[in-house]
Enzyme design. Structure first.
Site, short mmCIF file in Angstrom:
data_model
loop_
_atom_site.label_atom_id
_atom_site.label_comp_id
_atom_site.label_asym_id
_atom_site.label_seq_id
_atom_site.Cartn_x
_atom_site.Cartn_y
_atom_site.Cartn_z
N HIS A 288 28.70 -17.06 67.22
CA HIS A 288 30.25 -17.12 66.83
C HIS A 288 30.40 -15.81 65.87
O HIS A 288 29.31 -15.70 64.87
CB HIS A 288 30.78 -18.20 66.46
N HIS B 25 29.45 -22.85 74.97
CA HIS B 25 27.97 -22.09 75.19
C HIS B 25 27.37 -22.31 76.79
O HIS B 25 26.33 -21.67 77.00
CB HIS B 25 27.13 -22.67 74.18
N HIS C 134 24.09 -29.51 64.04
CA HIS C 134 25.19 -29.54 64.90
C HIS C 134 25.32 -30.35 66.10
O HIS C 134 26.51 -31.00 65.88
CB HIS C 134 25.40 -27.88 65.17
FE FE Z 1 29.94 -22.95 69.63
ZN ZN Z 2 28.68 -25.65 69.38
#
Ligand code: FE
Ligand code: ZN
Length: 243
Positions: A171, A62, A114
């Site tokens: 994604h 990212h 995450h």
């Molecule tokens: Fe990612």
């Molecule tokens: Zn990630």
């Protein structure tokens, strides 16, 4: 105030980065540039110059494109809690901060799970959410740093947004997510119908993103998890799932 133009830029193997252009001010923003060249090329092809970069979290897929975009003069904004891991940041933001593209205002929402410092960007008036690796179409990000409780809280925050909000995630994981979702809720008619559409799109090499908050509320097993514990169990199952 004219609407925002959003361009999907596929980068790396399955990432989506996003260009957001404001015709009124002529300003252009790059979100989560995992690579620079495809974004710079896409901007140049439209006669745009990337003046800002916003990033949702520190993962290399990212942020790796930041230095080459920044070399063109872009100002880089990202999560304060991850500033130590993103040395290219010019501005750090956290919960409820406002970032702007021309006169369009986006609110920062902290969505740990995450990663611990993960943020998403919500253009309330335009009805757009850039959700990074927190909320995917029929999925959520892996819990690399956070707990199920944190991701459950993040899902609840995003569930409060207007249903018609367009969700641009990081994604193209939709088909795999949907196959797993069907094991959780095989009788969910909206999910079954959505997967038929997703399979057709992917067979044609087409993207399945953006999605909407309403569609996720109807079909996403992580958004629909009744408790943090259930979300944690589903996330662990999905980690092992091979579609
Ligand atoms: Fe990612
Ligand atoms: Zn990630």
């Amino acid at each position: 105030m004219a609407g925002l133009e959003v361009v999907r830029i596929p980068v790396l193997s399955d990432n989506y980065a996003w260009l957001v252009h404001d015709p009124a001010s002529g300003e252009t923003l790059a979100i989560d540039p995992g690579e620079a060249a495809p974004m710079l090329d896409a901007a140049a092809a439209r006669g745009w110059r990337i003046g800002q970069v916003w990033v949702t979290h520190w993962h290399p897929d990212h942020v790796a494109g930041i230095p080459d975009i920044k070399a063109g003069g872009a100002v880089v904004t990202g999560p304060a809690a991850e500033a130590a891991r993103i040395p290219t940041l010019d501005r750090t933001v956290g919960e409820a901060d406002v970032v702007t593209l021309g006169e369009h205002r986006a609110t920062v929402i902290e969505t740990p799970g995450h990663t611990l410092g993960h943020v998403v960007f919500h253009f309330a008036e335009a009805g757009l959410l850039f959700s990074g690796d927190t909320l995917f179409a029929m999925g959520c990000g892996r819990l690399f740093e956070g707990t199920p409780e944190q991701m459950f809280g993040s899902m609840r925050r995003l569930a409060e947004l207007p249903g018609e909000t367009a969700v641009y995630c990081g994604h193209e994981y939709t088909q795999s997510n949907g196959r797993y979702a069907l094991t959780v809720e095989p009788e969910n008619a909206e999910l079954v119908a959505r997967m038929a559409q997703v399979d057709a799109l992917r067979a044609g090499g087409e993207p399945t993103v953006p999605t909407t908050i309403a569609l996720e509320l109807a079909t996403n097993p992580f958004m629909r998890a009744p408790s943090a514990a259930a979300l944690g169990e589903r996330r662990a199952e999905k980690d092992r799932f091979r579609s």
